[in-house]
Design a protein around this motif. Structure first.
Motif, PDB file in Angstrom:
ATOM      1  N   LYS A 104     -16.023   5.776  -2.874  1.00 25.77           N
ATOM      2  CA  LYS A 104     -16.041   4.648  -1.944  1.00 25.77           C
ATOM      3  C   LYS A 104     -16.001   3.327  -2.704  1.00 25.77           C
ATOM      4  O   LYS A 104     -16.468   3.234  -3.843  1.00 25.77           O
ATOM      5  CB  LYS A 104     -17.303   4.695  -1.077  1.00 25.77           C
ATOM      6  CG  LYS A 104     -17.414   5.941  -0.226  1.00 25.77           C
ATOM      7  CD  LYS A 104     -18.604   5.883   0.703  1.00 25.77           C
ATOM      8  CE  LYS A 104     -19.877   6.037  -0.081  1.00 25.77           C
ATOM      9  NZ  LYS A 104     -21.077   6.136   0.757  1.00 25.77           N
ATOM     10  N   PRO A 152      -3.934   6.567  -1.746  1.00 28.37           N
ATOM     11  CA  PRO A 152      -4.638   6.651  -0.466  1.00 28.37           C
ATOM     12  C   PRO A 152      -3.646   6.505   0.684  1.00 28.37           C
ATOM     13  O   PRO A 152      -2.502   6.083   0.490  1.00 28.37           O
ATOM     14  CB  PRO A 152      -5.585   5.454  -0.500  1.00 28.37           C
ATOM     15  CG  PRO A 152      -5.573   4.941  -1.892  1.00 28.37           C
ATOM     16  CD  PRO A 152      -4.315   5.405  -2.522  1.00 28.37           C
ATOM     17  N   ARG A 153      -4.097   6.834   1.876  1.00 29.62           N
ATOM     18  CA  ARG A 153      -3.233   6.644   3.045  1.00 29.62           C
ATOM     19  C   ARG A 153      -2.900   5.170   3.199  1.00 29.62           C
ATOM     20  O   ARG A 153      -3.684   4.303   2.827  1.00 29.62           O
ATOM     21  CB  ARG A 153      -3.920   7.157   4.302  1.00 29.62           C
ATOM     22  CG  ARG A 153      -4.074   8.657   4.299  1.00 29.62           C
ATOM     23  CD  ARG A 153      -4.639   9.114   5.632  1.00 29.62           C
ATOM     24  NE  ARG A 153      -4.860  10.541   5.617  1.00 29.62           N
ATOM     25  CZ  ARG A 153      -3.972  11.427   6.050  1.00 29.62           C
ATOM     26  NH1 ARG A 153      -2.818  11.023   6.522  1.00 29.62           N
ATOM     27  NH2 ARG A 153      -4.254  12.708   6.023  1.00 29.62           N
ATOM     28  N   ASN A 177      -5.499   2.747   4.822  1.00 27.98           N
ATOM     29  CA  ASN A 177      -6.862   2.760   4.301  1.00 27.98           C
ATOM     30  C   ASN A 177      -7.043   1.631   3.285  1.00 27.98           C
ATOM     31  O   ASN A 177      -6.992   1.829   2.077  1.00 27.98           O
ATOM     32  CB  ASN A 177      -7.173   4.123   3.686  1.00 27.98           C
ATOM     33  CG  ASN A 177      -8.636   4.348   3.466  1.00 27.98           C
ATOM     34  OD1 ASN A 177      -9.416   3.397   3.425  1.00 27.98           O
ATOM     35  ND2 ASN A 177      -9.016   5.598   3.304  1.00 27.98           N
ATOM     36  N   SER A 178      -7.301   0.427   3.787  1.00 30.56           N
ATOM     37  CA  SER A 178      -7.374  -0.763   2.937  1.00 30.56           C
ATOM     38  C   SER A 178      -8.508  -0.706   1.928  1.00 30.56           C
ATOM     39  O   SER A 178      -8.366  -1.191   0.807  1.00 30.56           O
ATOM     40  CB  SER A 178      -7.522  -2.009   3.803  1.00 30.56           C
ATOM     41  OG  SER A 178      -6.388  -2.152   4.618  1.00 30.56           O
ATOM     42  N   LYS A 179      -9.643  -0.126   2.314  1.00 25.90           N
ATOM     43  CA  LYS A 179     -10.778  -0.057   1.382  1.00 25.90           C
ATOM     44  C   LYS A 179     -10.447   0.802   0.168  1.00 25.90           C
ATOM     45  O   LYS A 179     -10.774   0.456  -0.961  1.00 25.90           O
ATOM     46  CB  LYS A 179     -12.015   0.495   2.091  1.00 25.90           C
ATOM     47  CG  LYS A 179     -12.635  -0.501   3.045  1.00 25.90           C
ATOM     48  CD  LYS A 179     -13.911   0.048   3.627  1.00 25.90           C
ATOM     49  CE  LYS A 179     -14.538  -0.970   4.553  1.00 25.90           C
ATOM     50  NZ  LYS A 179     -15.802  -0.482   5.120  1.00 25.90           N
ATOM     51  N   GLN A 180      -9.786   1.934   0.392  1.00 28.28           N
ATOM     52  CA  GLN A 180      -9.416   2.796  -0.732  1.00 28.28           C
ATOM     53  C   GLN A 180      -8.370   2.121  -1.610  1.00 28.28           C
ATOM     54  O   GLN A 180      -8.421   2.234  -2.839  1.00 28.28           O
ATOM     55  CB  GLN A 180      -8.916   4.157  -0.228  1.00 28.28           C
ATOM     56  CG  GLN A 180     -10.002   5.040   0.339  1.00 28.28           C
ATOM     57  CD  GLN A 180     -11.028   5.412  -0.711  1.00 28.28           C
ATOM     58  OE1 GLN A 180     -10.703   5.763  -1.834  1.00 28.28           O
ATOM     59  NE2 GLN A 180     -12.299   5.326  -0.343  1.00 28.28           N
ATOM     60  N   GLN A 194       0.830  -1.201   0.000  1.00 26.87           N
ATOM     61  CA  GLN A 194       0.000   0.000   0.000  1.00 26.87           C
ATOM     62  C   GLN A 194       0.867   1.254   0.000  1.00 26.87           C
ATOM     63  O   GLN A 194       0.725   2.143   0.814  1.00 26.87           O
ATOM     64  CB  GLN A 194      -0.958   0.005   1.187  1.00 26.87           C
ATOM     65  CG  GLN A 194      -1.955  -1.119   1.143  1.00 26.87           C
ATOM     66  CD  GLN A 194      -2.948  -1.067   2.282  1.00 26.87           C
ATOM     67  OE1 GLN A 194      -2.775  -0.339   3.250  1.00 26.87           O
ATOM     68  NE2 GLN A 194      -4.003  -1.842   2.160  1.00 26.87           N
TER      69      GLN A 194
END
Length: 146
Positions: free
Chosen positions: A112, A77-78, A81-84, A44
């Motif tokens: 989202k 993404p940060r 932030n796994s969803k992003q 990530q």
């Protein structure tokens, strides 16, 4: 006085002492014109790298897995932030790249992960969808979803 100066200048031109050497510019290559964002979906993280040649494959500095070329306008993404990150990976798998100036006529990318499926079905010809579907990554994503 002006006539005397003109006469001397003409003499200099005739003898070759008044020739001005042509200016030669020696431009040094100072690196790539711009850097492109690459993403490691495993760690990530995003890295800025020069545009690769066809034979160059970048690898993540930490996990040594391949980096994926996202484009110049990619904003990662940060890290936590796994969803992003999952949303970005789905977009990549479906051929979306963050290229160009960021201005396009297509719909805005989903904010989202939950909006992603409807976005993909409603925008099959989105201007940022410039690559082929990455079947291998898509299979991995579908397998991890179950």
């Amino acid at each position: 006085m002006n006539e005397e100066k003109s006469r001397r200048m003409e003499l200099r031109r005739q003898t070759g002492t008044r020739e001005v050497a042509k200016l030669e510019l020696h431009l040094k290559h100072r690196g790539p014109e711009y850097l492109i964002a690459f993403a490691c979906f495993n760690c990530q993280k995003s890295f800025k790298k020069p545009a690769p040649d066809k034979h160059v494959k970048y690898k993540c500095n930490e996990c040594r897995l391949p980096l994926y070329m996202m484009g110049r306008n990619f904003t990662a993404p940060r890290k936590g932030n796994s969803k992003q990150w999952k949303k970005v990976q789905w977009l990549y798998a479906y051929g979306f790249r963050f290229l160009g100036s960021g201005l396009h006529d297509g719909a805005e990318l989903p904010k989202k992960l939950s909006d992603l499926k409807s976005f993909l079905s409603e925008n099959p010809n989105h201007p940022l969808r410039v690559a082929d579907i990455d079947e291998f990554m898509l299979k991995e994503l579908l397998a991890n979803e179950k």
